[in-house]
Design a protein around this motif. Structure first.
Motif, mmCIF file in Angstrom:
data_model
loop_
_atom_site.group_PDB
_atom_site.id
_atom_site.type_symbol
_atom_site.label_atom_id
_atom_site.label_comp_id
_atom_site.label_asym_id
_atom_site.label_seq_id
_atom_site.Cartn_x
_atom_site.Cartn_y
_atom_site.Cartn_z
ATOM 1 N N SER A 43 0.711 -1.219 -0.176
ATOM 2 C CA SER A 43 -0.135 -0.036 0.031
ATOM 3 C C SER A 43 1.055 1.372 -0.029
ATOM 4 N N SER A 45 1.000 5.235 -3.833
ATOM 5 C CA SER A 45 0.352 4.856 -2.312
ATOM 6 C C SER A 45 -1.210 4.457 -2.648
ATOM 7 N N GLU A 84 -3.752 4.505 -0.879
ATOM 8 C CA GLU A 84 -4.655 5.508 -0.220
ATOM 9 C C GLU A 84 -4.665 6.901 -0.828
ATOM 10 N N LYS A 85 -3.454 7.280 -1.526
ATOM 11 C CA LYS A 85 -3.481 8.473 -2.351
ATOM 12 C C LYS A 85 -4.170 8.277 -3.618
ATOM 13 N N GLU A 100 -6.610 6.299 -4.179
ATOM 14 C CA GLU A 100 -8.064 6.166 -3.881
ATOM 15 C C GLU A 100 -8.542 7.864 -3.408
#
Length: 779
Positions: free
Chosen positions: A152, A224, A226-227, A229
Motif C-alpha cells: 500500500s 500509495s 490511499e493516495k 483512492e
C-alpha cells in the motif's frame, strides 16, 4: 476383559474426514461403554477443564464411536493442540494432547517505514500477536498482512522472512526480518474515456504524478494506494462540480514492471452529460425557519449543478441548526434527474432531530495544563443548549493559547438520554518552556549570541514567567516578566516586568565603543477583553537611562543627546492600545488575522510619544499552502521643543524585519562614526508563502517558506537622514527590498527560523547578511 482403542489425529489432515474414517475403521471392534473416569495428559498451559468442555461425554454417560470421532474433531478445531490421542483403559477415558506453542514475542528487524506498535495492532486484527497460539497458517496470514501494508506504500520489492525461535515452556519468539527495498515510482498515468476534459486538465487534479524534475522533492511519484483512492475521489468531485451527475469510474488498473521499480496506472472514466439545475427547494421539518434556511442555499436555479455548492449548502444549514441546539441535524440533498433534458430537480431534505444540551465538557490529554486553563477559554457552557458556533470559537481560543500542538473537539451522545451530548476536548501538549537562542554573523558584530528562558504555562496554570538574558558582546540585558492572563475571572490580564539593559555600540574603527548606554526600570500593564477577539490594554512604567564613559570618539548623535538631555534621565511612560486576533492557531496559523495598535507617551525628562501598528493576515491556498502578509509601522515625535532622543530610535534589518540586511543596519548613520542610529519612523512589509516540508505531514509547524521583504527607517519632524562619514551610505533612509527562502519550525527549544535572503536594490554602503538563524523569534 479390556479393550484398547486408539484414535490418532494426523496433523495436516482434515479433521472431519479423519474422524469419519477412524470411526468407520473400528465399527466392528468398538463397543460402547459407560465412562467411570476421564484423564487428561499432556496439558501445560491449558487448564484440564478446558479439555473437558470440548468432550461430548461426561462421567457416567455412555461413550460411543460417534462421540469418539466428534471429540477428536472438537479438540483439534479448538486450535489449541497439534496432536490429539484418545485411549480407553477399562472404563476410563484417557485424552492425550500435545499443545501448540504460544507466541511470547513479536519483533521486526529492518522495518523503518512503519511504527512497530501500529503494525502489531494490525497483526492482532488477523489473530496474530503476543499470547496467541502459534500456528503456521496464522503465520502465513500475518506475513501476508505485513506485505500488504508495504504494498500500500508502493514498496513492491519488499522481502519478509519470518524467524521462529523456540523458547522454554512451549513458547516461541517470532521475528520478521524485513528488506524494505526501494519505492516503486509512477512511470505513467493514463486516463481513458475522457472527452469533455483533456488528460492534462484531469492530471492536474491528481495528487499523484509520474516522475518529473521536482518529484524528488514533492514525492508525488511515490505510489500509495490511499493516495490513489483519494485521487479517484478528486476526479469524482471535479466532474460533479461541473454537473456530470452520471459520472462513474472503473477500478483503477495498476501494473508493475518486472523489476518492480516502475508503476503504470490506467484510469477508465465514464463521463455522461452535464446537468443544469431546474429547481431548488427545501423539504422536511423546517421549524418555521424556511426564510433563514433559504438564504443559506448557495446553488441557484439555472446553474450547472455543483457538488461543492451543494455540500456547502448542507454544511451551512447543519451549522445553522447546530447553533440553535440541534447537534444531530441531518440535511440530505436529493437530485432527481431528467435524462431527456439533462436537468435536475434538487431537494434538500432537512431533519433537525431533537434539540440537545451539553451535559459535560470532558478534557483529556493535558498532563501538565490544568483543566481550568482550558475551560475558561470555552464559550460553550455545561447544562446549556448545544451551540456549534460557540464550540468552534472555543476550539480556536484553546488553540490560540499556544500550549498545544493539537486541539480536537468532538461530541458524543449520552447513552439513554436522546437530548444530551458530551463535548470531548482532546489536546496534545507541546513543550511550553522556551529557551531563546540567537546566532548571527555580520561584517560588524561578527558572531552574536543571545539567550533566554521562559515558561508560557508555568506549573500548568496558564501564567507566563520569563527570564531573558542577552549575552552578545555588544549587548547585556536582563528582563524578568510575569503575565497572568486571568487576573480576574472576567479575563483581565496583568503583566509585571523588571528589566536591565546595557549596550556598547560599535564604532567606525571596527572596535567596541568606550561609551555605554544603561537602562533599567519596571512596568505594570493590564489587558481587558471587550469581545471574543478584541482586547484593549494600558499600563505605566518607570525607566532610568544613563550614558557613561563618553569620549571624543563617541558618535556625535549620542554626544548631542547628552548635551540636550544630560547623561542620566528619568521618565514615566504611559501606554494604551488595542489588539484583535482571529487566527486559527498561535503556532502555525493558516487563516485569520492579527492586528495591534498602541501608543506610548513619555513624561518627566524624556518627552516624546510614539505610535505602533502591526497587521498580519493568513490566507489558505489549498490543503497545504498558506500565504501570509505582515505590515508594521512605528512613528515617533517629541513635544516640548527638544529633538527625538536617539536612545528611543527604532531599528530594522535582519530576521523579523528585512532579511538579507544586517540587523539594525537600515536608517540614518552617525555623521562621525558610521554607527547605525535607527530612526523615529519605521515601515516594514513582509510576504511569505509557506510550503509543506516533505515527509513532515504530521508536524504542521515544520514548513519551508519563500519570502519578500521591504522596509524603511527614517526620521520624523524634519530630521535629517545622515549618510555617515563622507556619505558612506548612498541611501540609508530609502526603501530596502529583499527576497529569499527559509525554514520555520516550532522546535522543542522554541520557534526556529532559518533564512537565506538577498537584497534586491542594494546601494553602496548597505550592510548585507545573507544567512540568518534565530530561535525564539516570530514572523
Amino acid at each position: 476383559m479390556s479393550f484398547s482403542r486408539k484414535f490418532k489425529f494426523a496433523r495436516r489432515a482434515l479433521p472431519a474426514l479423519l474422524s469419519t474414517l477412524l470411526a468407520t475403521g473400528v465399527a466392528n471392534a468398538f463397543t460402547p461403554f459407560v465412562v467411570k473416569d476421564i484423564q487428561v495428559n499432556g496439558v501445560q498451559r491449558v487448564d484440564p477443564g478446558t479439555v473437558f468442555t470440548y468432550l461430548p461425554v461426561r462421567v457416567g454417560e455412555t461413550f460411543t464411536e460417534e462421540q469418539a470421532a466428534e471429540a477428536i474433531q472438537r479438540l483439534y478445531s479448538s486450535g489449541l493442540f497439534s496432536d490429539v490421542k484418545i485411549d480407553t483403559t477399562g472404563d476410563v477415558l484417557v485424552v492425550s494432547v500435545q499443545e501448540r506453542p504460544t507466541i511470547a514475542s513479536v519483533s521486526f528487524n529492518g522495518m523503518r517505514e512503519f511504527d512497530d506498535k501500529a503494525i502489531i495492532k494490525s497483526l492482532l486484527q488477523v489473530g496474530f500477536g503476543t499470547g496467541r497460539v502459534f500456528d503456521r497458517s496464522m503465520l502465513e496470514r500475518a506475513e501476508f498482512e505485513l506485505k500488504q501494508q508495504y504494498l500500500s506504500k508502493g514498496k513492491y520489492g519488499v522481502e519478509i522472512t519470518p524467524v521462529i525461535t523456540p523458547l522454554p515452556r512451549n513458547r516461541v519468539g517470532v521475528a520478521f526480518d524485513i528488506f524494505e527495498g526501494d519505492l516503486a515510482r509512477i512511470k505513467e498515468i493514463n486516463i481513458v474515456g475522457n472527452q469533455a476534459f483533456s488528460q492534462g486538465t484531469l492530471l492536474d487534479e491528481l495528487e499523484l504524478t509520474d516522475s518529473g524534475l521536482m518529484t524528488w522533492y514533492t514525492g508525488t511519484d511515490k505510489y500509495s494506494r490511499e493516495k490513489l483512492e483519494g485521487d479517484m475521489e478528486r476526479l469524482r468531485s471535479f466532474y460533479l462540480d461541473r454537473g456530470y451527475l452520471e459520472y462513474s469510474a472503473d477500478a483503477p488498473q495498476v501494473t508493475i514492471s518486472p523489476d518492480r521499480r516502475d508503476i503504470f496506472i490506467t484510469l477508465t472514466l465514464h463521463e455522461g452529460e452535464p446537468y443544469t439545475v431546474r429547481s431548488v427547494r427545501l423539504a422536511g421539518e423546517l421549524l418555521e425557519l424556511e426564510p433563514q434556511l433559504q438564504n443559506l442555499v448557495q446553488i441557484k436555479e439555472g446553474e450547472v449543478f455543483s457538488a461543492t455548492k451543494t455540500n456547502n449548502t448542507v454544511k451551512a444549514i447543519s451549522e445553522y441548526l447546530g447553533s440553535l441546539g440541534y447537534a444531530f441535524a441531518n440535511v440530505n440533498p436529493n437530485p432527481v434527474l431528467d435524462r431527456d433534458s439533462h436537468e435536475a430537480d434538487l431537494t434538500f431534505y432537512v431533519d433537525p432531530g431533537r434539540r440537545v444540551y451539553v451535559r459535560r465538557i470532558e478534557i483529556g490529554g493535558n498532563t501538565r495544563t490544568r483543566d481550568e486553563v482550558i475551560r475558561r477559554e470555552f464559550r460553550q457552557q455545561e447544562a446549556a443548549w448545544y451551540d456549534s458556533n460557540s464550540i468552534r470559537m472555543s476550539r480556536d481560543r484553546v488553540d490560540r493559547l499556544g500550549y498545544f500542538n493539537e486541539v480536537n473537539v468532538s461530541t458524543s451522545p449520552v447513552p439513554g438520554s436522546p437530548d444530551q451530548v458530551d463535548v470531548n476536548v482532546d489536546v496534545k501538549e507541546k513543550p511550553t518552556g522556551l529557551i531563546n537562542l540567537g546566532v548571527g554573523y555580520g561584517s560588524t558584530d561578527k558572531v552574536i549570541l543571545s539567550a533566554g528562558i521562559s515558561q508560557d504555562n508555568i506549573f500548568g496554570s496558564g501564567n507566563t514567567l520569563s527570564l531573558n538574558v542577552n549575552t552578545s558582546k555588544r549587548n547585556r540585558a536582563l528582563v524578568v516578566a510575569h503575565t497572568d492572563p486571568y487576573w480576574t475571572v472576567d479575563g483581565i490580564s496583568k503583566t509585571t516586568s523588571l528589566y536591565y539593559r546595557r549596550t556598547e555600540p560599535w564604532d567606525a574603527r571596527d572596535s567596541w565603543g568606550d561609551y555605554q548606554i544603561t537602562a533599567y526600570g519596571g512596568g505594570l500593564n493590564f489587558g481587558v477583553p471587550i469581545t471574543e477577539y478584541d482586547r484593549i490594554f494600558s499600563g505605566i512604567s518607570f525607566e532610568h537611562n544613563k550614558l557613561s564613559r563618553l569620549s571624543a570618539d563617541t558618535p556625535r548623535a549620542y554626544r548631542d543627546y547628552v548635551n540636550e538631555y544630560g547623561e542620566g534621565t528619568n521618565s514615566v511612560i504611559f501606554n494604551v492600545g488595542w489588539s484583535k486576533d482571529t487566527r486559527d492557531s498561535a503556532l502555525a496559523p493558516t487563516k485569520g488575522y492579527y492586528a495591534r495598535l498602541s501608543g506610548d507617551v513619555s513624561t518627566m525628562d524624556l518627552r516624546y510619544y510614539m505610535l505602533h501598528g502591526q497587521y498580519q493576515h493568513y490566507i489558505p491556498l489549498g490543503r497545504s499552502y498558506t500565504l501570509a502578509f505582515n505590515l508594521m509601522g512605528d512613528w515617533g515625535k517629541t513635544y516640548g521643543g527638544k529633538s527625538f532622543p536617539v536612545i528611543k530610535n527604532v531599528h530594522a534589518g535582519g530576521i523579523g524585519t528585512v532579511r538579507g540586511y544586517e540587523g539594525g543596519s537600515l536608517g540614518p548613520r552617525d555623521i562621525d562614526t558610521n554607527d547605525y542610529l535607527g530612526g523615529s519612523r519605521r515601515l516594514v512589509a513582509n510576504a511569505q508563502l509557506f510550503l509543506p516540508f516533505p515527509g513532515a505531514s504530521r508536524d504542521r509547524t515544520l514548513r519551508w517558506f519563500l519570502f519578500a521583504d521591504a522596509g524603511q527607517v527614517s526620521t520624523t519632524g524634519g530630521g535629517t537622514c545622515y549618510a555617515g562619514v563622507n556619505n558612506h551610505a548612498v541611501d540609508p533612509c530609502g526603501w530596502k527590498y529583499s527576497a529569499g527562502i527559509g525554514l520555520s519550525w516550532e522546535s522543542p527549544l522554541g520557534p526556529l527560523q532559518l533564512s537565506y535572503g538577498r537584497p534586491l536594490n542594494e546601494k553602496e554602503g548597505d550592510e548585507k547578511q545573507a544567512f540568518q538563524f534565530q530561535i525564539g523569534t516570530a514572523f
